[in-house]
Design a protein around this motif. Structure first.
Motif, short mmCIF file in Angstrom:
data_model
loop_
_atom_site.label_atom_id
_atom_site.label_comp_id
_atom_site.label_asym_id
_atom_site.label_seq_id
_atom_site.Cartn_x
_atom_site.Cartn_y
_atom_site.Cartn_z
N GLY A 100 -33.60 7.72 41.06
CA GLY A 100 -32.23 7.72 40.64
C GLY A 100 -31.26 8.75 41.23
O GLY A 100 -30.27 8.16 41.81
N MET A 101 -31.69 9.76 41.55
CA MET A 101 -30.94 10.62 42.45
C MET A 101 -30.94 10.21 43.77
O MET A 101 -29.65 10.61 44.57
N LEU A 102 -32.05 9.28 44.51
CA LEU A 102 -31.70 8.82 45.10
C LEU A 102 -30.94 7.53 45.72
O LEU A 102 -30.51 7.25 47.06
N GLY A 103 -30.78 6.71 44.94
CA GLY A 103 -29.68 5.80 45.01
C GLY A 103 -30.18 4.87 44.42
O GLY A 103 -29.22 3.53 44.39
N ASN A 104 -31.72 4.39 43.78
CA ASN A 104 -31.93 3.34 43.03
C ASN A 104 -31.77 2.00 43.85
O ASN A 104 -32.30 0.63 43.58
N GLY A 105 -32.27 2.70 44.97
CA GLY A 105 -32.17 1.46 46.45
C GLY A 105 -33.42 1.09 46.02
O GLY A 105 -34.74 1.69 45.89
N ALA A 106 -33.93 0.35 47.36
CA ALA A 106 -34.98 -0.03 47.66
C ALA A 106 -35.71 0.91 48.68
O ALA A 106 -36.52 1.45 48.28
N VAL A 107 -34.70 1.54 49.86
CA VAL A 107 -35.60 3.19 50.70
C VAL A 107 -35.49 3.62 49.72
O VAL A 107 -36.23 4.22 49.77
N GLY A 146 -36.92 -9.19 56.77
CA GLY A 146 -37.99 -10.27 55.97
C GLY A 146 -38.03 -10.73 54.54
O GLY A 146 -38.02 -11.49 53.15
N GLY A 147 -36.44 -9.57 54.16
CA GLY A 147 -36.06 -9.60 52.43
C GLY A 147 -36.72 -9.77 51.79
O GLY A 147 -37.35 -8.75 51.50
N LEU A 148 -36.37 -10.04 50.94
CA LEU A 148 -37.83 -9.88 49.01
C LEU A 148 -38.63 -10.31 49.40
O LEU A 148 -39.90 -9.47 49.07
N PRO A 149 -39.17 -11.15 49.75
CA PRO A 149 -40.58 -11.68 49.95
C PRO A 149 -41.64 -10.42 51.31
O PRO A 149 -42.76 -9.94 50.73
N ALA A 150 -40.89 -9.34 51.86
CA ALA A 150 -41.35 -8.80 52.56
C ALA A 150 -41.89 -7.62 52.55
O ALA A 150 -42.59 -6.75 52.35
N LEU A 151 -40.37 -7.45 51.38
CA LEU A 151 -40.51 -6.32 50.23
C LEU A 151 -42.01 -5.94 49.39
O LEU A 151 -42.40 -5.53 49.12
N MET A 194 -34.98 -5.25 42.53
CA MET A 194 -35.61 -6.61 41.68
C MET A 194 -33.76 -7.10 41.21
O MET A 194 -33.38 -8.47 41.87
N GLN A 195 -33.35 -6.93 40.22
CA GLN A 195 -32.63 -7.28 39.34
C GLN A 195 -31.27 -7.05 39.98
O GLN A 195 -30.30 -7.60 40.26
N GLU A 196 -30.31 -5.11 40.59
CA GLU A 196 -29.08 -5.19 41.62
C GLU A 196 -29.06 -5.47 42.54
O GLU A 196 -28.16 -6.06 43.03
N GLN A 197 -30.38 -5.56 43.28
CA GLN A 197 -29.91 -5.46 44.59
C GLN A 197 -30.41 -6.60 45.12
O GLN A 197 -29.75 -7.45 45.87
N TYR A 198 -31.71 -7.16 44.04
CA TYR A 198 -32.06 -8.82 44.86
C TYR A 198 -31.63 -9.92 44.09
O TYR A 198 -32.01 -11.04 44.52
N GLY A 199 -30.74 -9.65 43.18
CA GLY A 199 -30.25 -10.40 42.06
C GLY A 199 -31.10 -10.95 40.71
O GLY A 199 -30.76 -12.21 40.81
N LEU A 200 -32.59 -10.49 40.81
CA LEU A 200 -32.87 -10.92 39.80
C LEU A 200 -32.83 -11.21 38.11
O LEU A 200 -32.63 -10.77 38.34
N SER A 201 -33.08 -12.92 37.30
CA SER A 201 -32.63 -12.29 35.78
C SER A 201 -34.28 -11.00 35.63
O SER A 201 -35.02 -11.60 35.83
N GLU A 202 -34.13 -10.56 34.31
CA GLU A 202 -34.41 -10.19 33.78
C GLU A 202 -35.44 -11.13 33.12
O GLU A 202 -37.40 -9.68 33.42
N GLN A 203 -36.04 -12.04 33.02
CA GLN A 203 -37.29 -12.72 33.21
C GLN A 203 -38.03 -13.12 34.73
O GLN A 203 -39.27 -12.88 34.56
N GLN A 204 -37.49 -12.93 34.93
CA GLN A 204 -37.24 -13.02 36.60
C GLN A 204 -38.50 -11.85 37.06
O GLN A 204 -39.30 -11.85 37.80
#
Length: 434
Positions: free
Chosen positions: A388-395, A330-335, A265-275
């Protein structure tokens, strides 16, 4: 405990259940049950707070110690390892010594470890102290479950556990949000200082708010050999082992979310710490709705039926989540929507799988609860670094969530065989009240 008026004890006439041997909790009033839920919920919240509260600070810890994200995620793994190993020790101890003394000792250890985390000079020290933190939190986790099993059994146990999960749900909701708000005023070390303060409050609750629920006459004899025999008897129960695996695989899905969500959410979708803190908390709304809806569902359906349907829905939602993560549709909402549905299903799995498992072994509730918790957090300890080993992404996160839920469904259908549970469930009455 006793009372009058709205403290009048609940009797068998208050429910539509068939006559059965009464457990101590059956004689508690509604107010006393509520007080028990609040006390145990506060204690069991120690584990989720320890795990989740520092999640918004993971990227900051990476920068502070000039290390990699996968290395920092190992501090989460350390906590889960401590929780797993600690429960294997604390469970049999609580069956032999009673619930209060191991609980108070565990909270004291957690306080000391939290203070050490706040002062940790490097990532290695932080990782080691997080293991000790987990060991301390294990006492609250296993004894909280054992106390409920001391007092209740069967559907009553599942219902109270759902009530307890309402209090417990506040911890993962508030923890990342609280952590992100603390980061407005302090660095990541301040989060561990806050855990020191919370630990002191829990020490007071455990000391003055919880009575001993395991009388001397029901305690197990101590020693390595009797403990080994207890574990062996548990492991020979196919349905129990299957239900433990179901709960553990559902927990693996939770920890895949916990370990990966801050980076996704922070690195892939750009949310702040508070968001991120608010997004993480919003996902727990489904958990609250489902856990409380479970109480109503249990009045009409058996725990095994609810468990089966929940895993079917959760598996389908998780596969949709994986598709959304892989395609970006669908981006972040669908996720978040598919993730929310999967978490809601998990919220129905978590009270019913443990309730069915522990109801089979009331004569050793502490040891059974310890084995259940150890396997859950052990699987979680393996799952967290895999993200982390798989890349820390949404997938990566979605793949592990889907894998956990689909495997849990397979184990339920092929190993546990829920249709047979009603006829095979050994639920020994440890206390009979006439």
């Amino acid at each position: 405990m006793s009372g009058s008026g709205d403290d009048a004890p609940m009797t068998a006439a208050d429910t539509a259940a068939p006559p059965r041997a009464l457990m101590p909790g059956d004689l508690m009033s509604r107010r006393q049950r509520l007080r028990l839920v609040l006390v145990l919920g506060s204690l069991i919240a120690l584990g989720p707070l320890t795990i989740d509260m520092y999640l918004p600070a993971l990227p900051a810890i990476v920068d502070d110690f000039a290390t990699s994200s996968s290395t920092v995620q190992l501090t989460l793994t350390g906590t889960l390892v401590g929780l797993a190993l600690g429960q294997l020790v604390i469970g049999p101890l609580s069956d032999a010594l009673g619930r209060r003394r191991p609980l108070i000792a565990g909270i004291a250890l957690h306080i000391v470890a939290s203070l050490g985390c706040a002062l940790a000079p490097n990532i290695a020290a932080l990782g080691a102290l997080r293991i000790v933190q987990g060991l301390g939190a294990a006492a609250a986790a296993v004894i909280g479950m054992a106390v409920v099993r001391d007092l209740f059994s069967g559907s009553a146990f599942a219902q109270l556990l759902s009530r307890l999960l309402l209090v417990m749900s506040a911890a993962p909701i508030l923890a990342p949000t609280l952590g992100s708000e603390l980061l407005r005023w302090t660095q990541w070390r301040g989060i561990f200082a806050a855990l020191v303060v919370f630990g002191v409050l829990l020490m007071l609750i455990a000391t003055f708010g919880l009575s001993e629920t395991l009388p001397p006459g029901r305690r197990q004899r101590g020693g390595a050999l009797p403990t080994a025999r207890l574990y062996r008897s548990l492991l020979r129960d196919r349905a129990f082992v299957g239900l433990v695996l179901v709960a553990a695989l559902a927990m693996a899905a939770i920890f895949a979310y916990v370990a990966g969500s801050s980076f996704v959410m922070q690195e892939q979708y750009g949310l702040s710490e508070q968001q991120f803190g608010f997004a993480f908390g919003a996902g727990a709304i489904g958990l609250i709705i489902a856990t409380q809806g479970n109480v109503r569902l249990l009045r009409r359906y058996s725990p095994q039926r609810i468990l089966t349907v929940a895993l079917l829905i959760g598996s389908a939602a998780a596969l949709v989540l994986l598709g959304v993560a892989a395609t970006g549709f669908g981006g972040l909402p669908a996720l978040l929507a598919s993730l929310w549905l999967a978490l809601t299903a998990i919220a129905l799995v978590m009270p019913n799988a443990p309730a069915l498992a522990l109801s089979r072994h009331g004569e050793a509730a502490g040891t059974a609860s310890a084995l259940l918790g150890a396997v859950q957090f052990g699987v979680g300890a393996v799952t967290a670094p895999l993200v982390g080993m798989l890349g820390n992404g949404a997938v990566a996160m979605a793949l592990l969530i889907a894998g956990g839920l689909v495997m849990a469904l397979v184990v339920l259908l092929l190993v546990v065989r829920p249709a047979r549970l009603a006829s095979t469930e050994p639920d020994p009455a440890v206390v009979v009240v006439h």
